[in-house]
Design an enzyme around this catalytic site. Structure first.
Site, PDB file in Angstrom:
ATOM      1  N   ASP A   1      36.306  41.806  38.056  1.00  0.00           N
ATOM      2  CA  ASP A   1      37.383  40.972  38.581  1.00  0.00           C
ATOM      3  C   ASP A   1      38.108  40.332  37.406  1.00  0.00           C
ATOM      4  O   ASP A   1      37.474  39.679  36.570  1.00  0.00           O
ATOM      5  CB  ASP A   1      36.840  39.890  39.516  1.00  0.00           C
ATOM      6  CG  ASP A   1      37.934  38.968  40.007  1.00  0.00           C
ATOM      7  OD1 ASP A   1      38.793  39.415  40.784  1.00  0.00           O
ATOM      8  OD2 ASP A   1      37.938  37.785  39.589  1.00  0.00           O
TER       9      ASP A   1
ATOM     10  N   GLU B   1      40.273  46.398  40.352  1.00  0.00           N
ATOM     11  CA  GLU B   1      41.259  46.280  41.423  1.00  0.00           C
ATOM     12  C   GLU B   1      42.547  46.995  41.032  1.00  0.00           C
ATOM     13  O   GLU B   1      42.938  46.997  39.865  1.00  0.00           O
ATOM     14  CB  GLU B   1      41.560  44.805  41.710  1.00  0.00           C
ATOM     15  CG  GLU B   1      40.376  44.014  42.216  1.00  0.00           C
ATOM     16  CD  GLU B   1      40.704  42.537  42.337  1.00  0.00           C
ATOM     17  OE1 GLU B   1      40.654  42.013  43.457  1.00  0.00           O
ATOM     18  OE2 GLU B   1      41.015  41.922  41.304  1.00  0.00           O
TER      19      GLU B   1
ATOM     20  N   ASP C   1      34.551  34.110  40.940  1.00  0.00           N
ATOM     21  CA  ASP C   1      34.859  35.355  40.235  1.00  0.00           C
ATOM     22  C   ASP C   1      33.724  36.367  40.378  1.00  0.00           C
ATOM     23  O   ASP C   1      33.971  37.572  40.529  1.00  0.00           O
ATOM     24  CB  ASP C   1      35.116  35.058  38.756  1.00  0.00           C
ATOM     25  CG  ASP C   1      36.307  34.137  38.552  1.00  0.00           C
ATOM     26  OD1 ASP C   1      37.306  34.308  39.270  1.00  0.00           O
ATOM     27  OD2 ASP C   1      36.232  33.237  37.696  1.00  0.00           O
TER      28      ASP C   1
END
Length: 410
Positions: free
Chosen positions: A182, A274, A372
């Site tokens: 992340d 992502e 996170d």
């Protein structure tokens, strides 16, 4: 590269000539009918332009051919959906660069451990800093050789990068674990196994103070400049000093990214990130006169913070570094990864009230932990569920794959 002022000025002339050649080629491409847009006709137009326009003659013929090759490749990337259509190159916003497409005439010689000599067309023999092992002399053969070079200028001066053709063995499959990542601002990289990678400010306190002083000085001098008046030499010198400090900060950031991505690629076999559309994330919030935006100053600060992290460059480094070590990088859909609870799998309103702590509001769960870390575990969960994105013709589609558990050795 160690260039004296005379050679540096000559390199500047070649870079401006290459940029002008690109712009003229773009004009020619737009004016010609589609059936006349062929590489042969474009090559003839370049040869004619170098004869008719005097200052284009400072650009070596090989470098002019490299401009044509790059321009045609830009259109190919556009047609295949990998990039936007090529456009004109502005004088102040384009990177000053000159290509040397052939490596046989470079005549690279290593003087000693730190310095080498190279022959650059229309510049002569030039010293450069030896930072990488180059296949020269007895080390060069048909599989490992230098095929060309590129001169690039930034705020710190001219640099040379060599193109090397090398034969590498196919890497063995990586045996490391899987990890989800992340990306963020406060915590640049948070991994699903609890590891975090952070960094401090790229400039020291004295350098930040000097940068602020120079920016205020440039704004004050620009304020007293009359409309239409040429920029003074003092203001140009101030701009150069600002660019030097920003280039130094960028070098430190890239160095941190290289070291961090190398460590991640060496440890993990599968890296999941992502699929972020960064251009949409940094759009301005000004709005229009009829519908002005809200919190414009806060959004501007957030956009600057996102741009400073350079997430796209980090993912690019991870992509090729994992492939070199036998690993893979995958992208998963970004929506919902920070709101979902990694323990129970539910998304409940209000779980992410605090940016640093995630507290699940599900009455049957109540899990709490680092936000996170929770997001990175959700990223890895999407990959294990088979929701990986496959780029297809400039867009991403969801791939549902059935994963097979590897057999354990007995």
């Amino acid at each position: 590269m160690a260039l004296d002022p005379v050679l540096s000025a000559r390199a500047d002339e070649q870079a401006h000539a290459a940029r002008t050649m690109w712009n003229l080629l773009h004009v020619w491409w737009q004016m010609m009918p589609k059936d006349k847009r062929t590489p042969a006709n474009a090559d003839a137009a370049i040869r004619r332009a170098r004869k008719d326009i005097d200052f284009l003659a400072v650009l070596p013929a090989q470098a002019a051919q490299a401009v044509l090759k790059t321009y045609l490749q830009a259109w190919k990337n556009c047609w295949e959906g990998r990039a936007a259509a090529p456009d004109f190159k502005a004088r102040l916003r384009s990177v000053m660069a000159v290509d040397i497409p052939q490596g046989r005439d470079l005549n690279i010689v290593r003087v000693h451990r730190r310095w080498g000599m190279v022959n650059i067309p229309k510049l002569g023999r030039v010293r450069f800093r030896w930072t990488k092992n180059l296949p020269v002399g007895r080390q060069a053969d048909g599989d490992n050789r230098i095929t060309g070079a590129r001169l690039v200028k930034d705020a710190l001066g001219w640099h040379i990068a060599f193109r090397i053709q090398t034969l590498e063995a196919r890497p063995e499959p990586h045996r490391g674990p899987e990890v989800g990542i992340d990306v963020g601002i406060t915590v640049p990289l948070a991994l699903s196994d609890g590891t975090t990678y952070g960094h401090g400010e790229w400039l020291t306190e004295s350098e930040q103070a000097r940068l602020l002083r120079l920016e205020r000085l440039a704004a004050r001098r620009k304020k007293h400049r009359k409309p239409g008046e040429r920029t003074s030499r003092r203001l140009h010198r101030t701009y150069d000093q600002i660019a030097d400090l920003r280039a130094k900060a960028k070098r430190r950031a890239v160095d941190w990214q290289h070291k961090t991505t190398t460590a991640i690629a060496a440890k993990y076999s599968v890296v999941v990130v992502e699929a972020l559309t960064i251009t949409n994330m940094v759009k301005s919030a000004k709005g229009t006169l009829e519908q002005p935006g809200r919190n414009v100053a806060q959004k501007s600060g957030l956009n600057r913070a996102i741009s400073r992290q350079a997430w796209g460059r980090t993912i690019t480094m991870l992509t090729y570094k994992t492939a070199r070590r036998g690993g893979t990088l995958h992208k998963v859909p970004a929506p919902g990864t920070s709101q979902r609870c990694s323990a129970c799998g539910f998304t409940t309103p209000g779980s992410r009230e605090n940016q640093a702590v995630f507290v699940c509001k599900n009455p049957d769960c109540g899990w709490s932990g680092n936000a996170d870390h929770n997001a990175s575990m959700n990223v890895l969960h999407l990959y294990r569920m088979g929701l990986a994105l496959v780029p297809a013709a400039g867009r991403a589609v969801v791939r549902r794959a059935r994963r097979v558990k590897p057999a354990t050795a007995r």
